[in-house]
Design an enzyme around this catalytic site. Structure first.
Site, PDB file in Angstrom:
ATOM      1  N   PHE A  35      41.172  31.553  30.929  1.00 19.37           N
ATOM      2  CA  PHE A  35      41.587  30.181  31.257  1.00 19.37           C
ATOM      3  C   PHE A  35      40.925  29.703  32.559  1.00 19.37           C
ATOM      4  CE2 PHE A  35      45.281  28.389  33.856  1.00 19.37           C
ATOM      5  CZ  PHE A  35      44.915  27.065  33.656  1.00 19.37           C
ATOM      6  N   ASP A  55      33.394  39.878  30.329  1.00 15.86           N
ATOM      7  CA  ASP A  55      34.762  39.784  29.800  1.00 15.86           C
ATOM      8  C   ASP A  55      34.915  40.759  28.636  1.00 15.86           C
ATOM      9  OD1 ASP A  55      36.855  37.098  30.158  1.00 15.86           O
ATOM     10  OD2 ASP A  55      37.290  38.585  28.620  1.00 15.86           O
ATOM     11  N   LYS A 113      44.820  49.945  35.301  1.00 13.47           N
ATOM     12  CA  LYS A 113      43.417  50.391  35.355  1.00 13.47           C
ATOM     13  C   LYS A 113      42.498  49.221  35.681  1.00 13.47           C
ATOM     14  CE  LYS A 113      43.588  54.223  32.039  1.00 13.47           C
ATOM     15  NZ  LYS A 113      43.229  54.609  30.653  1.00 13.47           N
ATOM     16  N   ASN A 121      35.262  49.264  40.877  1.00 11.27           N
ATOM     17  CA  ASN A 121      33.904  49.138  40.345  1.00 11.27           C
ATOM     18  C   ASN A 121      33.214  47.882  40.863  1.00 11.27           C
ATOM     19  OD1 ASN A 121      33.857  51.504  38.863  1.00 11.27           O
ATOM     20  ND2 ASN A 121      34.671  50.535  37.011  1.00 11.27           N
ATOM     21  N   TYR A 167      51.341  44.745  37.400  1.00 11.05           N
ATOM     22  CA  TYR A 167      50.530  43.599  37.828  1.00 11.05           C
ATOM     23  C   TYR A 167      50.642  43.405  39.343  1.00 11.05           C
ATOM     24  CZ  TYR A 167      48.900  38.704  37.898  1.00 11.05           C
ATOM     25  OH  TYR A 167      48.231  37.523  38.149  1.00 11.05           O
ATOM     26  N   TYR A 181      36.951  48.300  51.738  1.00 11.57           N
ATOM     27  CA  TYR A 181      35.491  48.161  51.581  1.00 11.57           C
ATOM     28  C   TYR A 181      34.913  47.257  52.675  1.00 11.57           C
ATOM     29  CZ  TYR A 181      34.578  50.884  47.425  1.00 11.57           C
ATOM     30  OH  TYR A 181      34.402  51.939  46.562  1.00 11.57           O
ATOM     31  N   GLN A 184      35.227  49.619  56.010  1.00 15.12           N
ATOM     32  CA  GLN A 184      34.475  50.874  55.991  1.00 15.12           C
ATOM     33  C   GLN A 184      33.008  50.681  55.621  1.00 15.12           C
ATOM     34  OE1 GLN A 184      36.710  53.919  53.967  1.00 15.12           O
ATOM     35  NE2 GLN A 184      34.877  55.182  53.672  1.00 15.12           N
ATOM     36  N   THR A 197      49.326  28.178  37.897  1.00 16.38           N
ATOM     37  CA  THR A 197      48.278  27.215  37.560  1.00 16.38           C
ATOM     38  C   THR A 197      48.354  26.912  36.069  1.00 16.38           C
ATOM     39  OG1 THR A 197      46.921  28.275  39.248  1.00 16.38           O
ATOM     40  CG2 THR A 197      45.774  26.822  37.722  1.00 16.38           C
ATOM     41  N   HIS A 203      45.729  29.991  26.520  1.00 17.67           N
ATOM     42  CA  HIS A 203      45.849  30.495  25.161  1.00 17.67           C
ATOM     43  C   HIS A 203      47.170  30.027  24.558  1.00 17.67           C
ATOM     44  CE1 HIS A 203      45.597  33.233  21.816  1.00 17.67           C
ATOM     45  NE2 HIS A 203      44.382  33.561  22.198  1.00 17.67           N
TER      46      HIS A 203
END
Ligand code: NAD
Ligand code: UDP
Ligand code: UDP
EC number: 4.1.1.35
Length: 356
Positions: A35, A55, A113, A121, A167, A181, A184, A197, A203
């Site tokens: 969205f 995606d 995850k 990543n 979440y 990040y 360091q 929002t 969907h």
């Protein structure tokens, strides 16, 4: 030498600004078929940048970005951010994550995850290529807040083992990773704490309150209020959010910034407003309350106002009317997609695009 380029080729895409090599950026949007991500894709494409959407189509759809497919500045990659990704970019808008409670509770381990390994990543990628990363964080980091309205200094009140934790805690760790990040490894990070929002391209099965109420009102079904409806939220229209995200990305503010509309209403007021805008005869039905549902939420946006010169400009009713129009078209589209045999449509004149 003379090449004849039929005019429909140049008219196939929405208009795109020309940017010189110096100003044009290579931008990755994770979750770009969702969205918010698809509206952000539109803005950055129209501004003349090169956009790569990554995606896994968990809640996103190819249809949300189909109008760019084939454009020389656009690329769509079917990829899960939980797996490493090696590409070359200047900026990363990291939005990949289910966002509606039913979607993120559907597979809590996957939600964790995506927000932890997925964010790691993308930060690893940002570090390797020297890109700046903007994290789409959330007002959920404040949990069921004891401070009202919520400003960026507040640390939050989150149940770490409740149904929303996958979440909420996932996003909190994602924020923690950004600053690790940054400190360091010197990665440039931006953190947007996005409040509720709404808008087109949500969907139909999203399950969040605005799309639920609009679809229920349009179909004459009861509007389902969880609990008494006295809990509050404040809703921003998607175009305001997208403008804020781009301003934040290109600012020098590395600390978290709230992006939301401070106009607060109870959920029952929302139900009544949507019923009246749709001119619907639907009833209001009270269901049992959702566990750990935040009772009051409203952003304090003084920081965004002062440091980005940003504030929402789309009035609630205007945004709702646009969204109502969107969902009524979706319902028609759905009705047209039922397998009712129809006479074959007449072929369009040669050279003109077909819209189904
Ligand atoms: P959405 O569900 O429409 O979009 C999320 C997108 O991420 C989808 O296209 C989905 O397929 C993709 N995705 C999910 N897991 C992925 C994975 N592992 N790998 C690759 N792609 C993956 O939701 P949205 O409302 O557009 O939310 C976008 C972002 O904004 C999310 O990070 C969400 O947490 C954040 N946010 C949204 C709101 C809101 O009210 N819309 C509020 C706060 C935060
Ligand atoms: N990573 C990635 N793309 C890159 C660079 C790294 O997906 O271009 C991933 C990598 O697989 C790793 C994570 O990002 O799991 C963190 O990277 P970092 O370099 O910080 O950690 P390391 O690889 O040293 O464990
Ligand atoms: N809600 C509701 N009926 C619905 C969907 C949601 O009453 O059909 C309520 C929900 O309990 C919450 C508010 O509306 O208090 C906003 O819910 P949503 O799922 O949209 O987002 P949240 O802000 O909770 O992440």
């Amino acid at each position: 030498l003379f090449f004849y380029i039929p005019s429909f080729f140049s008219q196939k895409y929405p208009p795109v600004k020309f940017l010189s090599e110096k100003d044009r950026k290579r931008i990755l949007i994770t979750g770009g078929a969702g969205f918010v991500g698809s509206h952000l894709t539109d803005k950055l494409m129209m501004d003349g940048h090169e956009v790569t959407v990554v995606d896994n189509f968990f809640t996103g759809r190819k249809r949300n970005v189909e109008h760019w497919i084939g454009h020389e500045n656009f690329e769509l990659i079917n990829h899960d951010v939980v797996e490493p990704l090696y590409i070359e970019v200047d900026q990363i808008y990291h939005l990949a994550s289910p966002a509606s409670p039913p979607n993120y509770m559907y597979n809590p381990i996957k939600t964790l995850k995506t927000n932890t390994i997925g964010t790691l990543n993308m930060l690893g990628l940002a570090k390797r290529v020297g890109a700046r990363l903007l994290l789409a964080s959330t007002s959920e980091v404040y949990g069921d807040p004891e401070v009202h309205p919520q400003n960026e200094e507040y640390w939050g009140h989150v149940n770490p083992i409740g149904p929303r934790a996958c979440y909420d805690e996932g996003k909190r760790v994602a924020e923690t990773m950004c600053y690790a990040y940054m400190k360091q490894e010197g990665v440039e990070v931006r953190v947007a704490r996005i409040f509720n929002t709404f808008g087109s391209r949500m969907h139909m099965n999203d399950g969040r309150v605005v799309s639920n109420f609009i679809l229920q009102a349009l179909q004459g079904e009861p509007l389902t209020v969880y609990g008494t409806g006295s809990q509050t939220r404040a809703f921003q229209y998607v175009s305001d959010l997208v403008n804020g995200l781009v301003l934040l990305m290109n600012s020098n503010i590395s600390s978290p910034v709230n992006l939301g509309n401070p106009e607060e209403h109870t959920i029952l007021e929302f139900a009544r407003l949507i019923k009246s805008l749709v001119v619907s005869q639907s009833q209001i039905q009270f269901l049992s309350e959702a566990q750990d549902d935040p009772q009051r939420r409203r952003p304090d946006i003084r920081k965004a106002r002062m440091m980005l010169g940003w504030e929402p400009v789309v009035p609630l009713e205007e945004g709702l009317n646009k969204t109502i129009q969107y969902f009524s078209r979706e319902l028609e589209h759905q009705a047209n997609n039922q397998y009712i045999p129809k006479p074959k449509a007449a072929r369009m004149k040669k050279g003109r695009p077909r819209h189904n």
